[in-house]
Design an enzyme around this catalytic site. Structure first.
Site, PDB file in Angstrom:
ATOM      1  N   GLU A 167       0.806  -1.232   0.000  1.00 46.06           N
ATOM      2  CA  GLU A 167       0.000   0.000   0.000  1.00 46.06           C
ATOM      3  C   GLU A 167       0.838   1.281   0.000  1.00 46.06           C
ATOM      4  O   GLU A 167       0.376   2.329   0.448  1.00 46.06           O
ATOM      5  CB  GLU A 167      -0.971   0.014   1.189  1.00 46.06           C
ATOM      6  CG  GLU A 167      -1.907  -1.188   1.232  1.00 46.06           C
ATOM      7  CD  GLU A 167      -2.956  -1.082   2.317  1.00 46.06           C
ATOM      8  OE1 GLU A 167      -3.619  -0.022   2.421  1.00 46.06           O
ATOM      9  OE2 GLU A 167      -3.130  -2.069   3.063  1.00 46.06           O
ATOM     10  N   LYS A 189     -12.879   1.920   4.662  1.00 41.82           N
ATOM     11  CA  LYS A 189     -14.268   2.396   4.587  1.00 41.82           C
ATOM     12  C   LYS A 189     -14.438   3.546   3.600  1.00 41.82           C
ATOM     13  O   LYS A 189     -15.570   3.892   3.245  1.00 41.82           O
ATOM     14  CB  LYS A 189     -14.739   2.849   5.972  1.00 41.82           C
ATOM     15  CG  LYS A 189     -14.698   1.781   7.051  1.00 41.82           C
ATOM     16  CD  LYS A 189     -15.145   2.328   8.384  1.00 41.82           C
ATOM     17  CE  LYS A 189     -14.927   1.323   9.505  1.00 41.82           C
ATOM     18  NZ  LYS A 189     -13.498   1.099   9.767  1.00 41.82           N
ATOM     19  N   TYR A 251     -11.975   2.315  21.499  1.00 42.09           N
ATOM     20  CA  TYR A 251     -11.699   1.364  22.579  1.00 42.09           C
ATOM     21  C   TYR A 251     -12.968   0.538  22.808  1.00 42.09           C
ATOM     22  O   TYR A 251     -13.993   1.114  23.097  1.00 42.09           O
ATOM     23  CB  TYR A 251     -11.294   2.080  23.864  1.00 42.09           C
ATOM     24  CG  TYR A 251     -10.690   1.101  24.846  1.00 42.09           C
ATOM     25  CD1 TYR A 251      -9.359   0.708  24.697  1.00 42.09           C
ATOM     26  CD2 TYR A 251     -11.448   0.549  25.865  1.00 42.09           C
ATOM     27  CE1 TYR A 251      -8.810  -0.219  25.575  1.00 42.09           C
ATOM     28  CE2 TYR A 251     -10.906  -0.369  26.727  1.00 42.09           C
ATOM     29  CZ  TYR A 251      -9.586  -0.755  26.591  1.00 42.09           C
ATOM     30  OH  TYR A 251      -9.037  -1.674  27.445  1.00 42.09           O
ATOM     31  N   LEU A 258      -1.543   0.963  18.003  1.00 37.89           N
ATOM     32  CA  LEU A 258      -2.179   2.270  18.158  1.00 37.89           C
ATOM     33  C   LEU A 258      -2.389   2.971  16.819  1.00 37.89           C
ATOM     34  O   LEU A 258      -1.470   3.105  16.019  1.00 37.89           O
ATOM     35  CB  LEU A 258      -1.340   3.164  19.077  1.00 37.89           C
ATOM     36  CG  LEU A 258      -2.053   4.464  19.487  1.00 37.89           C
ATOM     37  CD1 LEU A 258      -3.175   4.176  20.473  1.00 37.89           C
ATOM     38  CD2 LEU A 258      -1.079   5.460  20.091  1.00 37.89           C
ATOM     39  N   HIS A 259      -3.614   3.429  16.601  1.00 43.19           N
ATOM     40  CA  HIS A 259      -3.963   4.151  15.373  1.00 43.19           C
ATOM     41  C   HIS A 259      -5.090   5.128  15.682  1.00 43.19           C
ATOM     42  O   HIS A 259      -5.938   4.880  16.550  1.00 43.19           O
ATOM     43  CB  HIS A 259      -4.385   3.183  14.267  1.00 43.19           C
ATOM     44  CG  HIS A 259      -5.544   2.300  14.634  1.00 43.19           C
ATOM     45  ND1 HIS A 259      -5.418   1.197  15.463  1.00 43.19           N
ATOM     46  CD2 HIS A 259      -6.862   2.358  14.294  1.00 43.19           C
ATOM     47  CE1 HIS A 259      -6.590   0.622  15.617  1.00 43.19           C
ATOM     48  NE2 HIS A 259      -7.491   1.307  14.923  1.00 43.19           N
TER      49      HIS A 259
END
Length: 376
Positions: A167, A189, A251, A258-259
Site C-alpha cells: 500500500e 471504509k 476502545y 495504536l492508530h
C-alpha cells in the site's frame, strides 16, 4: 508527502470476486446502504471463509453536473445525460417518483474482501446483541489483556504498511521518526473519491502501544505530532479546514496497534459514538493532567454476542443474566391484572364508579352533560 522508497512490496494471493459463493448474509445495513456477506471462494478452498462487503458509493458534485463540455475540459459522467434511463412510478400534482439508472461510470459499488476470514472477522461484520462492559484497571489486567495476547487479529498487514511492503501508493503522509512518527493513509471504509466522507487512519511507527491503556505522559510528543502533522497534511492535500476534522481512538480497537481515526465532523462515520470513540484532544488533555490516567481509569466499551471475551466477562460480571432478568421483569409488568386493581374503586357499584371516573377526568361540560346529571 511520503519519501520515495524502493519497491519492496510482497505479493498476496489473488481471488476472483465473481466466483464468490454465498453462505449467508451477516448484515444488511439499510442506513449505510451496505451489505456484508459470508461465503467461500470454492475454486481456491471449500473450507476457508471469506467476507465480501458491498457499499454504495457516496455522491460527488461532479455526478450531478449539468455543465456543457468544452474542448479544454471534456464532460465528466453525470446523472443528467442522455445515458440516464428513467422509469416513472407516479406523478401526483407537484410530486413525482422515478427509478433511474445512470451511465455505467456512475454505477460503481465499493467492495471490501477479507480472505481468509477468522471467527473474529465474522463476529465483527455480523448483527448481534451488544453489551456495555465497564472495564476497571484490574479487569483489564486479569481479563482483557490475557485475551488480547492470545486471540487478537494478526498485525502482519499493519507491519506490511509500516515497512513499505504494501500500500505504498496509498500513503498520504509519513513521519518516519521511530518515536513520534506515523503513517497516514485511507481507511478501507473510504472510497477514496469523495472528500465529503473522507476517512483516514494514522498508524504509529512504535510497536509497543496496543491501545489507550498503554498510553502515558511519555507519549504526549507522539500524540501532539499526530494531531498537528495530520491536520497540516489533510489541509494541504484535500483542502479541508483542520477545525472541521474529527480525530479519535476506538476502545476496544479492531486491531491492537495504536492508530487514530480521522474524518470530517459532518460525516457520520461508523464508530463515532461515545461508547466507542475517545477524541484525540481529550486523550492529550487527560495525559497532561495525569500522566498515568489510562492506567487508572475505568473504560466502558461494547462487546458483541459471540465474542469470547464476552464469555469471560459473563463469568465475572453476569452481563447476560442481568439483561435476562430485566427482560423477565418487563414481561411481568405487562401482564394484565384484575379489573378491581385497575379501577381502584372496589367498594363501589358500577354506576358510582362511572360517576367518579367522570369527576376525575373533568371532561368537556358539553360532552359530559347527560352523564353528569345522572351522577348528581
Amino acid at each position: 508527502m511520503p519519501e520515495q522508497v524502493e519497491n519492496s512490496e510482497v505479493k498476496s494471493p489473488t481471488y476472483d470476486i465473481s466466483k464468490f459463493r454465498l453462505k449467508r448474509i451477516l448484515n444488511n445495513n439499510i442506513v449505510r446502504k451496505s451489505i456484508s456477506l459470508l461465503g467461500t471462494f470454492p475454486y481456491i478452498s471449500e473450507t476457508d471463509d471469506a467476507i465480501v462487503v458491498f457499499e454504495k458509493n457516496a455522491y460527488q458534485e461532479s455526478d450531478v453536473s449539468t455543465e456543457t463540455a468544452s474542448k479544454e475540459s471534456p464532460a465528466k459522467p453525470s446523472y443528467f445525460s442522455a445515458e440516464l434511463k428513467v422509469e416513472t412510478e407516479f406523478i401526483n400534482n407537484i410530486y413525482g417518483s422515478f427509478q433511474v439508472v445512470p451511465s455505467l461510470n456512475l454505477c460503481g459499488v465499493k467492495s471490501t474482501v477479507i480472505y481468509p476470514a477468522t471467527d473474529k472477522h465474522i463476529e465483527k461484520y455480523s448483527i448481534c446483541q451488544k453489551y456495555l462492559i465497564r472495564e476497571t484497571p484490574d479487569l483489564y489486567e486479569s481479563t482483557t489483556l490475557p485475551y488480547i495476547n492470545l486471540s487478537q487479529f494478526s498485525l502482519e498487514w499493519v507491519y506490511n504498511i509500516l515497512e513499505h511492503k504494501k500500500e505504498t501508493e496509498r500513503i498520504v503522509f509519513e513521519d518516519r521518526d521511530p518515536e513520534t512518527g506515523f503513517i497516514l493513509l485511507p481507511d478501507l471504509k473510504w472510497d477514496g473519491r469523495n472528500v465529503e466522507n473522507l476517512y483516514l487512519l494514522g498508524i504509529v511507527h512504535k510497536h509497543d502501544i496496543k491501545s489507550l491503556r498503554d498510553l502515558n505522559g511519555s507519549h504526549l510528543p507522539l500524540l501532539r505530532n499526530m494531531r498537528q502533522s495530520a491536520k497540516d497534511a489533510i489541509s494541504k492535500r484535500y483542502g479541508l479546514n483542520p477545525n472541521q476534522l474529527r480525530m479519535y481512538f476506538h476502545y476496544q480497537p479492531s486491531f491492537y496497534h495504536l492508530h487514530v481515526h480521522i474524518n470530517p465532523i459532518r460525516n457520520d462515520a461508523p464508530g463515532i459514538w461515545c461508547e466507542k470513540s475517545h477524541m484525540l484532544d481529550t486523550v492529550i488533555s487527560n495525559l497532561e493532567l495525569l500522566p498515568d490516567y489510562y492506567k487508572r481509569v475505568t473504560l466502558p466499551f461494547v462487546l458483541y454476542e459471540g465474542n469470547k471475551l464476552l464469555d469471560l466477562y459473563e463469568e465475572k460480571l453476569t452481563v447476560r443474566s442481568v439483561a435476562a432478568a430485566i427482560s423477565e421483569s418487563k414481561e411481568r409488568e405487562e401482564e394484565p391484572v384484575v379489573e378491581s386493581a385497575i379501577e381502584g374503586f372496589s367498594d363501589d357499584d358500577p354506576e358510582e364508579r362511572e360517576c367518579k371516573r367522570i369527576r376525575l377526568a373533568t371532561p368537556d361540560p358539553k360532552e359530559a352533560e347527560a352523564t353528569a346529571q345522572a351522577c348528581a
